[in-house]
Write a protein that holds these residues in place. Structure first.
Motif, mmCIF file in Angstrom:
data_model
loop_
_atom_site.group_PDB
_atom_site.id
_atom_site.type_symbol
_atom_site.label_atom_id
_atom_site.label_comp_id
_atom_site.label_asym_id
_atom_site.label_seq_id
_atom_site.Cartn_x
_atom_site.Cartn_y
_atom_site.Cartn_z
ATOM 1 N N ALA A 148 0.607 122.777 -63.832
ATOM 2 C CA ALA A 148 1.381 121.614 -64.210
ATOM 3 C C ALA A 148 1.458 120.347 -63.071
ATOM 4 O O ALA A 148 1.370 119.439 -63.377
ATOM 5 C CB ALA A 148 3.007 122.039 -64.366
ATOM 6 N N LEU A 149 1.584 120.822 -62.036
ATOM 7 C CA LEU A 149 1.330 119.680 -60.781
ATOM 8 C C LEU A 149 0.222 118.831 -61.020
ATOM 9 O O LEU A 149 0.260 117.787 -60.832
ATOM 10 C CB LEU A 149 1.657 120.209 -59.380
ATOM 11 N N PHE A 150 -1.037 119.598 -61.184
ATOM 12 C CA PHE A 150 -2.208 118.861 -61.147
ATOM 13 C C PHE A 150 -2.468 118.276 -62.524
ATOM 14 O O PHE A 150 -3.142 117.249 -62.699
ATOM 15 C CB PHE A 150 -3.375 119.875 -61.164
ATOM 16 N N ASP A 151 -1.657 118.488 -63.571
ATOM 17 C CA ASP A 151 -1.738 117.814 -64.978
ATOM 18 C C ASP A 151 -1.177 116.261 -64.882
ATOM 19 O O ASP A 151 -1.581 115.252 -64.906
ATOM 20 C CB ASP A 151 -0.976 118.378 -65.876
ATOM 21 N N GLU A 152 -0.209 116.226 -63.679
ATOM 22 C CA GLU A 152 0.492 114.995 -63.488
ATOM 23 C C GLU A 152 -0.272 114.164 -62.506
ATOM 24 O O GLU A 152 -0.373 112.831 -62.560
ATOM 25 C CB GLU A 152 1.839 115.490 -62.699
ATOM 26 N N GLN A 153 -1.310 114.806 -61.900
ATOM 27 C CA GLN A 153 -2.101 114.031 -61.112
ATOM 28 C C GLN A 153 -3.411 113.658 -61.849
ATOM 29 O O GLN A 153 -4.445 113.178 -61.435
ATOM 30 C CB GLN A 153 -2.488 114.774 -59.714
ATOM 31 N N GLY A 154 -3.684 113.809 -63.302
ATOM 32 C CA GLY A 154 -4.918 113.603 -63.932
ATOM 33 C C GLY A 154 -5.853 114.558 -63.988
ATOM 34 O O GLY A 154 -6.993 114.055 -64.353
ATOM 35 N N PHE A 155 -5.466 115.796 -63.682
ATOM 36 C CA PHE A 155 -6.798 116.563 -63.735
ATOM 37 C C PHE A 155 -7.886 116.629 -64.774
ATOM 38 O O PHE A 155 -8.966 116.745 -64.467
ATOM 39 C CB PHE A 155 -6.287 118.295 -63.615
ATOM 40 N N ASN A 156 -7.247 116.617 -66.008
ATOM 41 C CA ASN A 156 -8.089 116.629 -67.135
ATOM 42 C C ASN A 156 -9.094 115.485 -67.236
ATOM 43 O O ASN A 156 -10.183 115.402 -67.761
ATOM 44 C CB ASN A 156 -7.195 116.765 -68.514
ATOM 45 N N GLU A 157 -8.512 114.538 -66.464
ATOM 46 C CA GLU A 157 -9.551 113.214 -66.663
ATOM 47 C C GLU A 157 -10.284 113.039 -65.842
ATOM 48 O O GLU A 157 -11.382 112.109 -65.788
ATOM 49 C CB GLU A 157 -8.545 111.689 -66.721
ATOM 50 N N LYS A 158 -10.441 113.758 -64.769
ATOM 51 C CA LYS A 158 -11.319 113.756 -63.624
ATOM 52 C C LYS A 158 -12.751 114.523 -63.858
ATOM 53 O O LYS A 158 -12.993 115.470 -64.593
ATOM 54 C CB LYS A 158 -10.559 114.650 -62.332
ATOM 55 N N ARG A 159 -13.755 114.045 -63.307
ATOM 56 C CA ARG A 159 -14.943 114.681 -63.519
ATOM 57 C C ARG A 159 -15.324 115.831 -62.737
ATOM 58 O O ARG A 159 -14.370 116.141 -61.833
ATOM 59 C CB ARG A 159 -16.204 113.449 -62.956
ATOM 60 N N LEU A 160 -16.188 116.499 -63.112
ATOM 61 C CA LEU A 160 -16.363 118.018 -62.325
ATOM 62 C C LEU A 160 -16.651 117.807 -60.916
ATOM 63 O O LEU A 160 -15.982 118.448 -60.363
ATOM 64 C CB LEU A 160 -17.698 118.417 -62.810
ATOM 65 N N GLY A 161 -17.228 116.777 -60.739
ATOM 66 C CA GLY A 161 -17.418 116.494 -59.017
ATOM 67 C C GLY A 161 -16.161 116.148 -58.112
ATOM 68 O O GLY A 161 -15.830 116.899 -57.095
ATOM 69 N N GLU A 162 -15.423 115.348 -58.777
ATOM 70 C CA GLU A 162 -14.110 114.983 -58.243
ATOM 71 C C GLU A 162 -13.136 116.341 -58.216
ATOM 72 O O GLU A 162 -12.454 116.526 -57.506
ATOM 73 C CB GLU A 162 -13.502 113.965 -59.219
ATOM 74 N N ARG A 163 -13.220 117.200 -59.441
ATOM 75 C CA ARG A 163 -12.343 118.245 -59.401
ATOM 76 C C ARG A 163 -12.799 119.142 -58.084
ATOM 77 O O ARG A 163 -12.027 119.804 -57.257
ATOM 78 C CB ARG A 163 -12.527 118.985 -60.600
ATOM 79 N N LEU A 164 -14.115 119.429 -58.011
ATOM 80 C CA LEU A 164 -14.679 120.369 -57.054
ATOM 81 C C LEU A 164 -14.157 119.919 -55.583
ATOM 82 O O LEU A 164 -13.952 120.577 -54.679
ATOM 83 C CB LEU A 164 -16.403 120.501 -57.182
ATOM 84 N N VAL A 165 -14.387 118.461 -55.298
ATOM 85 C CA VAL A 165 -14.039 117.992 -54.012
ATOM 86 C C VAL A 165 -12.242 118.107 -53.831
ATOM 87 O O VAL A 165 -12.114 118.641 -52.656
ATOM 88 C CB VAL A 165 -14.563 116.529 -53.944
ATOM 89 N N GLU A 166 -11.757 117.830 -54.790
ATOM 90 C CA GLU A 166 -10.154 118.043 -54.641
ATOM 91 C C GLU A 166 -9.889 119.409 -54.356
ATOM 92 O O GLU A 166 -8.801 119.695 -53.599
ATOM 93 C CB GLU A 166 -9.642 117.425 -56.029
ATOM 94 N N MET A 167 -10.674 120.260 -54.908
ATOM 95 C CA MET A 167 -10.083 121.637 -54.750
ATOM 96 C C MET A 167 -10.862 122.319 -53.255
ATOM 97 O O MET A 167 -10.305 123.728 -53.248
ATOM 98 C CB MET A 167 -10.586 122.678 -55.841
ATOM 99 N N GLY A 168 -11.414 121.555 -52.577
ATOM 100 C CA GLY A 168 -12.066 122.206 -51.590
ATOM 101 C C GLY A 168 -13.232 123.125 -51.899
ATOM 102 O O GLY A 168 -13.593 123.789 -50.823
ATOM 103 N N CYS A 169 -13.952 123.023 -52.952
ATOM 104 C CA CYS A 169 -15.123 123.995 -53.079
ATOM 105 C C CYS A 169 -16.255 123.199 -52.728
ATOM 106 O O CYS A 169 -17.311 123.953 -52.239
ATOM 107 C CB CYS A 169 -15.360 123.994 -54.668
#
Length: 223
Positions: A148-169
């Motif tokens: 839920a915390l990541f929903d508040e930060q717009g997780f669904n709207e982020k592109r794949l690359g942005e998600r992977l960088v944010e997750m430290g992958c």
């Protein structure tokens, strides 16, 4: 009504729920310390104490930490065959299984970590163990345990690359390398990142398809 019993040489716990619907709110009854331990284990592993009775009973009979502390669970009251079945969602998987489905750990790595964790099982949750031992990027644990915390930060709207960088992958530099490759040869970013060896194809698929739903839970169907 459903009543499940967990017994050991020292203690007895009961898990009780009223009703016959697919999902029921269970209450754990017994000594305070053991009740708190089991409630926390169930909530971290399955996401809630509101569960399908058959699913909960299956968890009690298969979870290594429950099996290490108690004898096999007993059905005191209720018919599991009559319990409405529900498709097991990603949110109701154990943390280890979530990490496997997300491609963060393979099955051999997970099994070894569970062995390493066993001496600490009475004092730490599995997520705490992973966080303290830096076995999994902390952002990834945060996503799986508190989406839920990541929903508040717009997780669904982020592109794949942005998600992977944010997750430290991956690092921003690795993403840039994949984007350069995409510009020269085409293809999907996730596939190119896997081709370059930066992530697994499983991780690429997970972060391409995972969404945080309106309940603050992760929706994902493994292929």
């Amino acid at each position: 009504m459903y009543r499940f019993r967990l017994s050991s040489d020292q203690v007895q716990l009961e898990l009780v729920a009223n009703g016959n619907s697919a999902l029921l709110p269970f209450q754990v009854i017994g000594p305070t310390t053991e009740v708190a331990f089991l409630e926390e284990l169930i909530e971290e592993s399955l996401g809630s104490l509101t569960l399908n009775p058959r699913e909960l009973f299956g968890f009690l009979g298969s979870d290594p930490w429950v099996k290490g502390a108690f004898q096999a669970p007993q059905v005191v009251e209720g018919d599991l065959n009559a319990a409405a079945s529900t498709e097991t969602s990603f949110q109701r998987q154990t943390l280890g299984r979530k990490l496997e489905q997300a491609g963060v750990l393979d099955i051999e790595e997970l099994e070894q970590l569970l062995v390493d964790y066993r001496p600490f099982a009475e004092t730490q949750r599995f997520g705490e163990f992973l966080r303290l031992n830096l076995q999994v990027p902390p952002q990834m644990l945060d996503l799986l345990l508190n989406p839920a915390l990541f929903d508040e930060q717009g997780f669904n709207e982020k592109r794949l690359g942005e998600r992977l960088v944010e997750m430290g992958c991956i690092t921003p530099e690795q993403l840039d390398q994949a984007l350069d490759l995409q510009r020269s040869k085409g293809g999907r970013v996730g596939e190119l990142l896997a081709e370059l060896g930066f992530i697994s194809t499983t991780t690429a698929r997970f972060f391409s398809l995972a969404k945080v739903n309106e309940k603050g839970q992760i929706d994902y169907q493994a292929g």
